[in-house]
Design a protein around this motif. Structure first.
Motif, PDB file in Angstrom:
ATOM      1  N   VAL A   1       1.609   6.791  -6.861  1.00 44.27           N
ATOM      2  CA  VAL A   1       0.495   7.655  -7.280  1.00 44.27           C
ATOM      3  C   VAL A   1       0.823   9.109  -6.980  1.00 44.27           C
ATOM      4  O   VAL A   1       0.649   9.980  -7.825  1.00 44.27           O
ATOM      5  CB  VAL A   1      -0.815   7.223  -6.596  1.00 44.27           C
ATOM      6  N   LEU A   2       1.304   9.386  -5.782  1.00 43.47           N
ATOM      7  CA  LEU A   2       1.617  10.769  -5.421  1.00 43.47           C
ATOM      8  C   LEU A   2       2.803  11.291  -6.215  1.00 43.47           C
ATOM      9  O   LEU A   2       2.823  12.455  -6.610  1.00 43.47           O
ATOM     10  CB  LEU A   2       1.886  10.884  -3.925  1.00 43.47           C
TER      11      LEU A   2
ATOM     12  N   PHE B   1       0.833  -1.203   0.000  1.00 45.69           N
ATOM     13  CA  PHE B   1       0.000   0.000   0.000  1.00 45.69           C
ATOM     14  C   PHE B   1       0.872   1.259   0.000  1.00 45.69           C
ATOM     15  O   PHE B   1       0.609   2.208  -0.744  1.00 45.69           O
ATOM     16  CB  PHE B   1      -0.923   0.001   1.222  1.00 45.69           C
ATOM     17  N   GLU B   2       1.913   1.257   0.814  1.00 46.54           N
ATOM     18  CA  GLU B   2       2.813   2.414   0.887  1.00 46.54           C
ATOM     19  C   GLU B   2       3.523   2.650  -0.443  1.00 46.54           C
ATOM     20  O   GLU B   2       3.642   3.788  -0.913  1.00 46.54           O
ATOM     21  CB  GLU B   2       3.837   2.190   2.002  1.00 46.54           C
ATOM     22  N   ASP B   3       3.968   1.588  -1.072  1.00 45.09           N
ATOM     23  CA  ASP B   3       4.623   1.692  -2.373  1.00 45.09           C
ATOM     24  C   ASP B   3       3.659   2.261  -3.418  1.00 45.09           C
ATOM     25  O   ASP B   3       4.017   3.143  -4.196  1.00 45.09           O
ATOM     26  CB  ASP B   3       5.140   0.326  -2.798  1.00 45.09           C
ATOM     27  N   MET B   4       2.438   1.767  -3.413  1.00 43.92           N
ATOM     28  CA  MET B   4       1.432   2.252  -4.357  1.00 43.92           C
ATOM     29  C   MET B   4       1.135   3.738  -4.109  1.00 43.92           C
ATOM     30  O   MET B   4       1.018   4.526  -5.042  1.00 43.92           O
ATOM     31  CB  MET B   4       0.154   1.429  -4.220  1.00 43.92           C
ATOM     32  N   ARG B   5       1.035   4.114  -2.857  1.00 42.17           N
ATOM     33  CA  ARG B   5       0.751   5.513  -2.515  1.00 42.17           C
ATOM     34  C   ARG B   5       1.875   6.424  -3.015  1.00 42.17           C
ATOM     35  O   ARG B   5       1.620   7.487  -3.585  1.00 42.17           O
ATOM     36  CB  ARG B   5       0.600   5.656  -0.998  1.00 42.17           C
ATOM     37  N   HIS B   6       3.120   6.005  -2.849  1.00 34.61           N
ATOM     38  CA  HIS B   6       4.255   6.807  -3.325  1.00 34.61           C
ATOM     39  C   HIS B   6       4.243   6.932  -4.845  1.00 34.61           C
ATOM     40  O   HIS B   6       4.541   7.986  -5.386  1.00 34.61           O
ATOM     41  CB  HIS B   6       5.584   6.199  -2.864  1.00 34.61           C
TER      42      HIS B   6
END
Length: 62
Positions: free
Chosen positions: A22-23, A15-20
């Motif tokens: 996308v942002l 989830f953290e990797d995906m968030r980075h």
């Protein structure tokens, strides 16, 4: 019990990797949009604050 924590950690890491990603992508798009204003005006054409070509030449001399 350790196996459960490993699964939770793995899901949180994904989830953290995906968030980075996308942002990071959205930030890159915003920066590109802001700098696109420079594409509208040639470097040697005077603008409100002068022309960018003269500024670059002065900066290179300093």
């Amino acid at each position: 019990m350790t196996h459960q924590w490993l699964s939770v950690w793995f899901i949180a890491r994904m989830f953290e990797d995906m968030r980075h990603r996308v942002l990071g992508f959205s930030n890159a798009v915003l920066v590109d949009a802001e700098y696109s204003a420079y594409d509208d005006q040639p470097l040697d054409e005077p603008g409100e604050w002068g022309d960018l070509a003269s500024f670059r030449e002065a900066a290179a001399r300093s």
